[in-house]
Design a protein around this motif. Structure first.
Motif, PDB file in Angstrom:
ATOM      1  N   SER A   1       0.903  -1.142   0.041  1.00  0.00           N
ATOM      2  CA  SER A   1       0.098   0.080  -0.073  1.00  0.00           C
ATOM      3  C   SER A   1       0.890   1.233   0.265  1.00  0.00           C
ATOM      4  CB  SER A   1      -0.784  -0.085   1.106  1.00  0.00           C
ATOM      5  OG  SER A   1      -0.121   0.272   2.579  1.00  0.00           O
ATOM      6  N   LYS A   2       2.081   1.073   0.118  1.00  0.00           N
ATOM      7  CA  LYS A   2       2.804   2.084   0.321  1.00  0.00           C
ATOM      8  C   LYS A   2       3.489   2.531  -1.396  1.00  0.00           C
ATOM      9  CE  LYS A   2       7.156   3.943   2.637  1.00  0.00           C
ATOM     10  NZ  LYS A   2       7.828   4.427   1.652  1.00  0.00           N
ATOM     11  N   LYS A   3       2.783   3.675  -1.608  1.00  0.00           N
ATOM     12  CA  LYS A   3       2.976   4.522  -2.968  1.00  0.00           C
ATOM     13  C   LYS A   3       4.305   5.328  -3.057  1.00  0.00           C
ATOM     14  CE  LYS A   3      -0.973   2.402  -3.833  1.00  0.00           C
ATOM     15  NZ  LYS A   3      -1.093   1.110  -4.567  1.00  0.00           N
ATOM     16  N   SER A   4       4.864   5.344  -4.198  1.00  0.00           N
ATOM     17  CA  SER A   4       5.784   6.287  -4.793  1.00  0.00           C
ATOM     18  C   SER A   4       5.163   7.886  -4.664  1.00  0.00           C
ATOM     19  CB  SER A   4       6.132   6.204  -6.247  1.00  0.00           C
ATOM     20  OG  SER A   4       6.903   7.138  -6.519  1.00  0.00           O
ATOM     21  N   SER A   5       6.015   8.717  -3.993  1.00  0.00           N
ATOM     22  CA  SER A   5       5.448  10.209  -3.983  1.00  0.00           C
ATOM     23  C   SER A   5       5.312  10.704  -5.446  1.00  0.00           C
ATOM     24  CB  SER A   5       6.173  10.817  -3.116  1.00  0.00           C
ATOM     25  OG  SER A   5       7.565  10.788  -3.331  1.00  0.00           O
ATOM     26  N   HIS A   6       6.066  10.086  -6.160  1.00  0.00           N
ATOM     27  CA  HIS A   6       6.386  10.827  -7.594  1.00  0.00           C
ATOM     28  C   HIS A   6       5.127  10.278  -8.478  1.00  0.00           C
ATOM     29  CE1 HIS A   6      10.440  11.917  -6.434  1.00  0.00           C
ATOM     30  NE2 HIS A   6      10.672  10.472  -6.209  1.00  0.00           N
ATOM     31  N   PHE A   7       4.460   9.149  -8.487  1.00  0.00           N
ATOM     32  CA  PHE A   7       3.497   8.833  -9.287  1.00  0.00           C
ATOM     33  C   PHE A   7       2.224   8.117  -8.407  1.00  0.00           C
ATOM     34  CE2 PHE A   7       7.774   7.747 -11.216  1.00  0.00           C
ATOM     35  CZ  PHE A   7       7.604   8.298 -12.170  1.00  0.00           C
ATOM     36  N   ASN A   8       2.157   8.760  -7.283  1.00  0.00           N
ATOM     37  CA  ASN A   8       1.044   8.325  -6.401  1.00  0.00           C
ATOM     38  C   ASN A   8      -0.513   8.786  -7.181  1.00  0.00           C
ATOM     39  OD1 ASN A   8      -0.480   7.117  -4.459  1.00  0.00           O
ATOM     40  ND2 ASN A   8      -0.416   9.016  -3.175  1.00  0.00           N
ATOM     41  N   LYS A   9      -0.381   9.843  -7.669  1.00  0.00           N
ATOM     42  CA  LYS A   9      -1.538  10.486  -8.481  1.00  0.00           C
ATOM     43  C   LYS A   9      -1.826  10.127  -9.698  1.00  0.00           C
ATOM     44  CE  LYS A   9      -1.698  14.655  -5.374  1.00  0.00           C
ATOM     45  NZ  LYS A   9      -1.884  16.048  -5.204  1.00  0.00           N
ATOM     46  N   GLU A  10      -0.795   9.930 -10.438  1.00  0.00           N
ATOM     47  CA  GLU A  10      -0.958   9.818 -11.900  1.00  0.00           C
ATOM     48  C   GLU A  10      -0.974   8.229 -12.290  1.00  0.00           C
ATOM     49  OE1 GLU A  10       1.700  11.625 -10.542  1.00  0.00           O
ATOM     50  OE2 GLU A  10       1.675  13.413 -11.253  1.00  0.00           O
TER      51      GLU A  10
ATOM     52  N   PRO B   1      -1.593   5.260  -9.633  1.00  0.00           N
ATOM     53  CA  PRO B   1      -1.998   4.723  -8.289  1.00  0.00           C
ATOM     54  C   PRO B   1      -1.918   3.579  -8.220  1.00  0.00           C
ATOM     55  CG  PRO B   1      -3.756   5.791  -9.278  1.00  0.00           C
ATOM     56  CD  PRO B   1      -2.796   6.126 -10.149  1.00  0.00           C
ATOM     57  N   ASP B   2      -2.310   2.683  -9.479  1.00  0.00           N
ATOM     58  CA  ASP B   2      -2.345   1.218  -9.265  1.00  0.00           C
ATOM     59  C   ASP B   2      -1.092   0.543 -10.058  1.00  0.00           C
ATOM     60  OD1 ASP B   2      -4.866   1.448  -8.078  1.00  0.00           O
ATOM     61  OD2 ASP B   2      -5.949   2.072  -9.926  1.00  0.00           O
ATOM     62  N   ASP B   3      -0.209   1.123 -10.485  1.00  0.00           N
ATOM     63  CA  ASP B   3       0.964   0.212 -11.193  1.00  0.00           C
ATOM     64  C   ASP B   3       1.735  -0.240 -10.041  1.00  0.00           C
ATOM     65  OD1 ASP B   3       3.273  -0.194 -12.364  1.00  0.00           O
ATOM     66  OD2 ASP B   3       3.044   1.449 -13.743  1.00  0.00           O
ATOM     67  N   ALA B   4       1.381  -1.537  -9.645  1.00  0.00           N
ATOM     68  CA  ALA B   4       2.151  -2.152  -8.527  1.00  0.00           C
ATOM     69  C   ALA B   4       3.627  -2.495  -8.619  1.00  0.00           C
ATOM     70  CB  ALA B   4       1.410  -3.478  -8.403  1.00  0.00           C
ATOM     71  N   LYS B   5       3.915  -2.673 -10.049  1.00  0.00           N
ATOM     72  CA  LYS B   5       5.467  -2.847 -10.465  1.00  0.00           C
ATOM     73  C   LYS B   5       6.187  -1.653 -10.194  1.00  0.00           C
ATOM     74  CE  LYS B   5       4.765  -6.711 -13.682  1.00  0.00           C
ATOM     75  NZ  LYS B   5       5.068  -7.156 -14.935  1.00  0.00           N
ATOM     76  N   LEU B   6       5.699  -0.574 -10.538  1.00  0.00           N
ATOM     77  CA  LEU B   6       6.327   0.933 -10.335  1.00  0.00           C
ATOM     78  C   LEU B   6       6.484   1.096  -8.832  1.00  0.00           C
ATOM     79  CD1 LEU B   6       7.410   3.402 -11.512  1.00  0.00           C
ATOM     80  CD2 LEU B   6       5.279   4.294 -11.590  1.00  0.00           C
ATOM     81  N   HIS B   7       5.369   0.875  -8.112  1.00  0.00           N
ATOM     82  CA  HIS B   7       5.655   1.252  -6.623  1.00  0.00           C
ATOM     83  C   HIS B   7       6.323   0.433  -6.011  1.00  0.00           C
ATOM     84  CE1 HIS B   7       2.620   4.434  -7.263  1.00  0.00           C
ATOM     85  NE2 HIS B   7       1.996   3.803  -7.604  1.00  0.00           N
ATOM     86  N   ARG B   8       6.641  -0.890  -6.342  1.00  0.00           N
ATOM     87  CA  ARG B   8       7.494  -1.789  -5.731  1.00  0.00           C
ATOM     88  C   ARG B   8       8.778  -1.392  -6.022  1.00  0.00           C
ATOM     89  NH1 ARG B   8       6.468  -6.055  -8.582  1.00  0.00           N
ATOM     90  NH2 ARG B   8       4.770  -6.800  -7.435  1.00  0.00           N
TER      91      ARG B   8
ATOM     92  N   SER C   1       9.764   1.488  -6.482  1.00  0.00           N
ATOM     93  CA  SER C   1      10.220   2.658  -5.947  1.00  0.00           C
ATOM     94  C   SER C   1      10.604   2.489  -4.389  1.00  0.00           C
ATOM     95  CB  SER C   1       8.898   3.621  -5.956  1.00  0.00           C
ATOM     96  OG  SER C   1       8.775   4.658  -4.954  1.00  0.00           O
ATOM     97  N   ARG C   2       9.904   1.509  -3.908  1.00  0.00           N
ATOM     98  CA  ARG C   2      10.215   1.080  -2.591  1.00  0.00           C
ATOM     99  C   ARG C   2      11.692   0.492  -2.338  1.00  0.00           C
ATOM    100  NH1 ARG C   2       5.011  -0.796  -2.788  1.00  0.00           N
ATOM    101  NH2 ARG C   2       5.422  -3.054  -3.172  1.00  0.00           N
ATOM    102  N   GLN C   3      11.891  -0.122  -3.450  1.00  0.00           N
ATOM    103  CA  GLN C   3      13.468  -0.947  -3.568  1.00  0.00           C
ATOM    104  C   GLN C   3      14.199   0.244  -3.616  1.00  0.00           C
ATOM    105  OE1 GLN C   3      12.851  -3.306  -6.993  1.00  0.00           O
ATOM    106  NE2 GLN C   3      11.889  -5.156  -5.907  1.00  0.00           N
ATOM    107  N   VAL C   4      14.097   1.371  -4.492  1.00  0.00           N
ATOM    108  CA  VAL C   4      14.905   2.525  -4.672  1.00  0.00           C
ATOM    109  C   VAL C   4      15.062   3.143  -3.108  1.00  0.00           C
ATOM    110  CG1 VAL C   4      15.365   4.839  -5.567  1.00  0.00           C
ATOM    111  CG2 VAL C   4      14.461   2.844  -7.146  1.00  0.00           C
ATOM    112  N   GLU C   5      14.050   3.432  -2.660  1.00  0.00           N
ATOM    113  CA  GLU C   5      14.018   3.887  -1.356  1.00  0.00           C
ATOM    114  C   GLU C   5      15.045   3.117  -0.213  1.00  0.00           C
ATOM    115  OE1 GLU C   5      10.390   4.685   0.412  1.00  0.00           O
ATOM    116  OE2 GLU C   5       9.475   5.830  -1.308  1.00  0.00           O
ATOM    117  N   PHE C   6      14.693   1.857  -0.264  1.00  0.00           N
ATOM    118  CA  PHE C   6      15.772   0.797   0.528  1.00  0.00           C
ATOM    119  C   PHE C   6      17.140   0.941   0.172  1.00  0.00           C
ATOM    120  CE2 PHE C   6      17.737  -3.188   1.352  1.00  0.00           C
ATOM    121  CZ  PHE C   6      17.417  -3.083   2.711  1.00  0.00           C
TER     122      PHE C   6
END
Length: 230
Positions: free
Chosen positions: A98-107, A109-116, A118-123
């Motif tokens: 459920s943790k979304k990328s702040s860069h693409f959260n609005k544009e 919101p349902d792109d699971a691979k992209l948000h995954r 993003s979390r990897q980048v943050e890590f």
């Protein structure tokens, strides 16, 4: 780190009071002359034996965890298993879908691979700081799951960097202890236990408890929780 002798004494005390109580309870059998009464009494001994077994394992491993936590070591100083255990909550955060990328959260919101990703980048960006942080192993790493089966014991050993199958030779008897405990609790063990059957289970359980004590004490003395030089 706290005085190693005091820590070892804590583990010894956790084992001693349990074995002393078990010995006291077992000695009550000498006051019984009827073998059927003895068989029924051994049913209650099995229940107590299991509680001592699980209680000691949890206490001893928790003392080990607390000792490492109190040492105020940074993650770059400990072995990979302790490092991983100390990052438990961090991994949960980055695995949170459920943790979304702040860069693409609005544009998107349902792109699971992209948000995954993003979390990897943050890590990756946080890694330098994570290595420098003080190790804190959460209590739930030592989770007996209220049913300390051999596979549960293996999980705890693995998470803490011990040989996960160190008690393989006793696993059959530990399974028997759990089976008998559960049968007593559910009213299925009506006949009770023979002297030979109970002594076999007790011997294996106490052997595991003593070996766990030795395993933890050796790890503390030799500091195997630390990162070994390449």
């Amino acid at each position: 780190m706290s005085d190693i002798a005091d820590i070892i004494a804590q583990i010894e005390e956790e084992l001693t009071w349990r074995t002393d109580e078990l010995r006291f309870l077992r000695n009550q059998l000498s006051n019984m002359s009827n073998e059927q009464d003895k068989k029924r009494y051994r049913k209650s001994l099995v229940v107590m034996l299991y509680s001592y077994y699980e209680g000691f394992c949890k206490s001893a491993f928790q003392i080990y965890v607390n000792t490492i936590n109190n040492a105020q070591l940074t993650r770059d100083k400990v072995n990979k298993y302790i490092t991983t255990s100390s990052l438990h909550e961090v991994f949960l955060t980055y695995h949170n879908e459920s943790k979304k990328s702040s860069h693409f959260n609005k544009e998107l919101p349902d792109d699971a691979k992209l948000h995954r990703y993003s979390r990897q980048v943050e890590f990756i960006l946080a890694m330098d700081d994570l290595w420098a942080e003080i190790v804190t192993i959460p209590e739930n790493i030592v989770d007996t799951e209220s049913n300390l089966k051999p596979v549960v014991l293996r999980k705890i050993l693995y998470r803490l960097g011990f040989q996960y199958d160190a008690f393989k030779q006793h696993e059959g008897h530990i399974n028997l202890l759990l089976e008998r405990r559960n049968n007593v609790a559910h009213g299925a063990e009506k006949e009770g236990l023979t002297k030979e059957k109970y002594e076999t289970i007790e011997h294996a359980s106490l052997e595991v408890m003593n070996q766990i004590k030795k395993l933890i004490v050796d790890a503390l003395i030799h500091k195997t929780y630390l990162r070994q030089p390449c």
